[in-house]
Design a protein around this motif. Structure first.
Motif, PDB file in Angstrom:
ATOM      1  N   LEU A  24      33.232  41.282  26.855  1.00 18.37           N
ATOM      2  CA  LEU A  24      33.402  42.266  27.918  1.00 18.37           C
ATOM      3  C   LEU A  24      32.090  42.390  28.670  1.00 18.37           C
ATOM      4  O   LEU A  24      31.113  42.927  28.136  1.00 18.37           O
ATOM      5  CB  LEU A  24      33.814  43.631  27.345  1.00 18.37           C
ATOM      6  N   PRO A  25      32.022  41.860  29.907  1.00 22.83           N
ATOM      7  CA  PRO A  25      30.778  41.976  30.676  1.00 22.83           C
ATOM      8  C   PRO A  25      30.544  43.400  31.148  1.00 22.83           C
ATOM      9  O   PRO A  25      31.454  44.234  31.141  1.00 22.83           O
ATOM     10  CB  PRO A  25      31.006  41.023  31.860  1.00 22.83           C
ATOM     11  N   SER A  26      29.314  43.671  31.574  1.00 24.01           N
ATOM     12  CA  SER A  26      28.983  45.031  32.016  1.00 24.01           C
ATOM     13  C   SER A  26      29.739  45.396  33.294  1.00 24.01           C
ATOM     14  O   SER A  26      30.055  46.552  33.527  1.00 24.01           O
ATOM     15  CB  SER A  26      27.473  45.158  32.244  1.00 24.01           C
ATOM     16  N   GLU A  27      30.029  44.406  34.119  1.00 26.30           N
ATOM     17  CA  GLU A  27      30.818  44.636  35.323  1.00 26.30           C
ATOM     18  C   GLU A  27      31.964  43.630  35.354  1.00 26.30           C
ATOM     19  O   GLU A  27      31.757  42.446  35.098  1.00 26.30           O
ATOM     20  CB  GLU A  27      29.951  44.469  36.582  1.00 26.30           C
ATOM     21  N   VAL A  28      33.172  44.122  35.636  1.00 36.45           N
ATOM     22  CA  VAL A  28      34.341  43.235  35.639  1.00 36.45           C
ATOM     23  C   VAL A  28      34.832  43.020  37.070  1.00 36.45           C
ATOM     24  O   VAL A  28      34.909  43.952  37.858  1.00 36.45           O
ATOM     25  CB  VAL A  28      35.481  43.803  34.753  1.00 36.45           C
ATOM     26  N   PHE A  29      35.153  41.772  37.380  1.00 31.66           N
ATOM     27  CA  PHE A  29      35.660  41.409  38.711  1.00 31.66           C
ATOM     28  C   PHE A  29      36.920  40.566  38.542  1.00 31.66           C
ATOM     29  O   PHE A  29      36.918  39.608  37.770  1.00 31.66           O
ATOM     30  CB  PHE A  29      34.609  40.621  39.501  1.00 31.66           C
ATOM     31  N   TYR A  30      37.981  40.917  39.257  1.00 37.11           N
ATOM     32  CA  TYR A  30      39.250  40.206  39.132  1.00 37.11           C
ATOM     33  C   TYR A  30      39.847  39.914  40.504  1.00 37.11           C
ATOM     34  O   TYR A  30      39.428  40.479  41.516  1.00 37.11           O
ATOM     35  CB  TYR A  30      40.255  41.048  38.332  1.00 37.11           C
ATOM     36  N   TYR A  31      40.877  39.030  40.513  1.00 37.75           N
ATOM     37  CA  TYR A  31      41.659  38.817  41.730  1.00 37.75           C
ATOM     38  C   TYR A  31      42.457  40.085  42.006  1.00 37.75           C
ATOM     39  O   TYR A  31      43.287  40.504  41.199  1.00 37.75           O
ATOM     40  CB  TYR A  31      42.611  37.638  41.566  1.00 37.75           C
ATOM     41  N   ASP A  32      42.226  40.690  43.142  1.00 37.08           N
ATOM     42  CA  ASP A  32      42.818  41.993  43.446  1.00 37.08           C
ATOM     43  C   ASP A  32      44.341  41.989  43.495  1.00 37.08           C
ATOM     44  O   ASP A  32      44.977  42.961  43.102  1.00 37.08           O
ATOM     45  CB  ASP A  32      42.275  42.512  44.785  1.00 37.08           C
ATOM     46  N   ASN A  33      44.941  40.890  43.979  1.00 29.53           N
ATOM     47  CA  ASN A  33      46.391  40.937  44.207  1.00 29.53           C
ATOM     48  C   ASN A  33      47.228  40.624  42.977  1.00 29.53           C
ATOM     49  O   ASN A  33      48.450  40.526  43.053  1.00 29.53           O
ATOM     50  CB  ASN A  33      46.780  39.997  45.366  1.00 29.53           C
ATOM     51  N   MET A  34      46.582  40.463  41.813  1.00 23.34           N
ATOM     52  CA  MET A  34      47.327  40.213  40.568  1.00 23.34           C
ATOM     53  C   MET A  34      47.642  41.530  39.866  1.00 23.34           C
ATOM     54  O   MET A  34      46.851  42.470  39.905  1.00 23.34           O
ATOM     55  CB  MET A  34      46.513  39.331  39.614  1.00 23.34           C
ATOM     56  N   ARG A  35      48.787  41.579  39.204  1.00 24.08           N
ATOM     57  CA  ARG A  35      49.065  42.710  38.319  1.00 24.08           C
ATOM     58  C   ARG A  35      48.290  42.503  37.020  1.00 24.08           C
ATOM     59  O   ARG A  35      47.990  41.364  36.630  1.00 24.08           O
ATOM     60  CB  ARG A  35      50.559  42.783  38.001  1.00 24.08           C
ATOM     61  N   ALA A  36      48.003  43.595  36.331  1.00 27.68           N
ATOM     62  CA  ALA A  36      47.247  43.511  35.077  1.00 27.68           C
ATOM     63  C   ALA A  36      47.951  42.611  34.065  1.00 27.68           C
ATOM     64  O   ALA A  36      47.309  41.772  33.417  1.00 27.68           O
ATOM     65  CB  ALA A  36      47.044  44.909  34.494  1.00 27.68           C
ATOM     66  N   ILE A  37      49.276  42.743  33.933  1.00 31.98           N
ATOM     67  CA  ILE A  37      50.021  41.959  32.942  1.00 31.98           C
ATOM     68  C   ILE A  37      49.927  40.463  33.243  1.00 31.98           C
ATOM     69  O   ILE A  37      49.796  39.635  32.335  1.00 31.98           O
ATOM     70  CB  ILE A  37      51.500  42.424  32.838  1.00 31.98           C
ATOM     71  N   ASP A  38      49.975  40.106  34.532  1.00 30.74           N
ATOM     72  CA  ASP A  38      49.888  38.690  34.910  1.00 30.74           C
ATOM     73  C   ASP A  38      48.501  38.121  34.597  1.00 30.74           C
ATOM     74  O   ASP A  38      48.373  36.996  34.095  1.00 30.74           O
ATOM     75  CB  ASP A  38      50.208  38.518  36.398  1.00 30.74           C
TER      76      ASP A  38
END
Length: 290
Positions: free
Chosen positions: A82-96
């Motif tokens: 778990l990094p100190s800051e998390v970055f993800y693709y915004d248009n994805m749902r969490a489950i996906d």
């Protein structure tokens, strides 16, 4: 018990900018190991170098007895990070996103994802872009734990979490540890580390300045001293004192050393009152940064 993480003079140089210098760590299997220091001390750099996310300048680093760079893929399959800051693709749902992450581990993690989401009160059908910082952090926690890793590395994991979820998070980590997971937990908040860690390394300006058991850190011969004199006090000097505060006729400080010398020094003042107590862990921690 085997050694899960071992570094020898691990160094990452950024030229004039601070990196890490000669970091020596040895973390045993099944241990919850705290890694503490203020922001910018080198915690994240150490972790990213261990994970080969950045390349070391010199020294050695091993996880599960394997060289961190040469055996990176094998090592990472057994790590939750778990990094100190998390970055993800915004248009994805969490489950996906989480199912996509799980696909790298070649096992069905669906039940575990749902279990963790329930504990952390996360709506898995929500899009990442619609989530608060705290909920994005929950996604990161689930992502790090969904494959039941042997080693869990947490870099400032509680930032953005409300106090209730922080409590549940610590319970989750203790559960994983009971199942046999080794945990490296980085934080600048000593009270967090105190809650769950067996041992702690203190890092300052890229260098490890102390590694010891939490119980020993608390039990060292540090004393918090407050005294009041009948006269105003201009200065107070005694070997072994730190964090000295003088206000009028009152003095407070942290002391480590021979209590006889302390008491002898205090007899030089026309005393009204003296208090000698155990300092808090936070106050001991500050001692290392003076």
């Amino acid at each position: 018990m085997g050694i899960v993480i071992e570094t020898n003079k691990l160094t990452k140089s950024y030229g004039k900018s601070r990196g890490i210098i000669d970091v020596d760590l040895k973390i045993e299997e099944g241990e919850i190991f705290g890694f503490i220091g203020p922001n910018g001390a080198g915690k994240s750099t150490t972790i990213r170098t261990l994970l080969s996310l950045i390349t070391k300048t010199s020294g050695d680093a091993k996880i599960f007895g394997l060289d961190c760079h040469q055996h990176r893929v094998e090592i990472l399959s057994n790590i939750g990070y778990l990094p100190s800051e998390v970055f993800y693709y915004d248009n994805m749902r969490a489950i996906d996103l989480l199912k996509y992450s799980a696909s790298f581990y070649k096992k069905d993690c669906t039940a575990r994802i749902i279990e963790l989401a329930n504990v952390l009160e996360l709506d898995l059908n929500k899009k990442i872009e619609d989530m608060s910082l705290g909920n994005k952090k929950k996604v990161g926690i689930i992502q790090g734990l969904l494959h039941s890793p042997k080693l869990i590395i947490l870099d400032e994991p509680t930032s953005g979490l409300d106090p209730l979820i922080q409590k549940k998070f610590f319970e989750l980590i203790l559960e994983e540890n009971k199942k046999g997971a080794t945990i490296l937990f980085s934080s600048h908040i000593l009270s967090e580390v105190q809650k769950i860690c067996d041992r702690v390394a203190i890092i300052k300006e890229g260098k490890i300045i102390s590694t010891q058991r939490i119980s020993d850190l608390q039990q060292e011969a540090y004393k918090k001293v407050n005294f009041t004199s009948r006269n105003n006090i201009d200065e107070f000097n005694l070997f072994g004192t730190s964090d000295i505060h003088i206000q009028g006729n009152s003095v407070s400080f942290i002391f480590k050393g021979d209590c006889n010398k302390l008491l002898h020094e205090l007899t030089n003042f026309d005393l009204q009152n003296v208090e000698i107590n155990e300092p808090s862990l936070e106050e001991i921690f500050l001692h290392y940064y003076i």
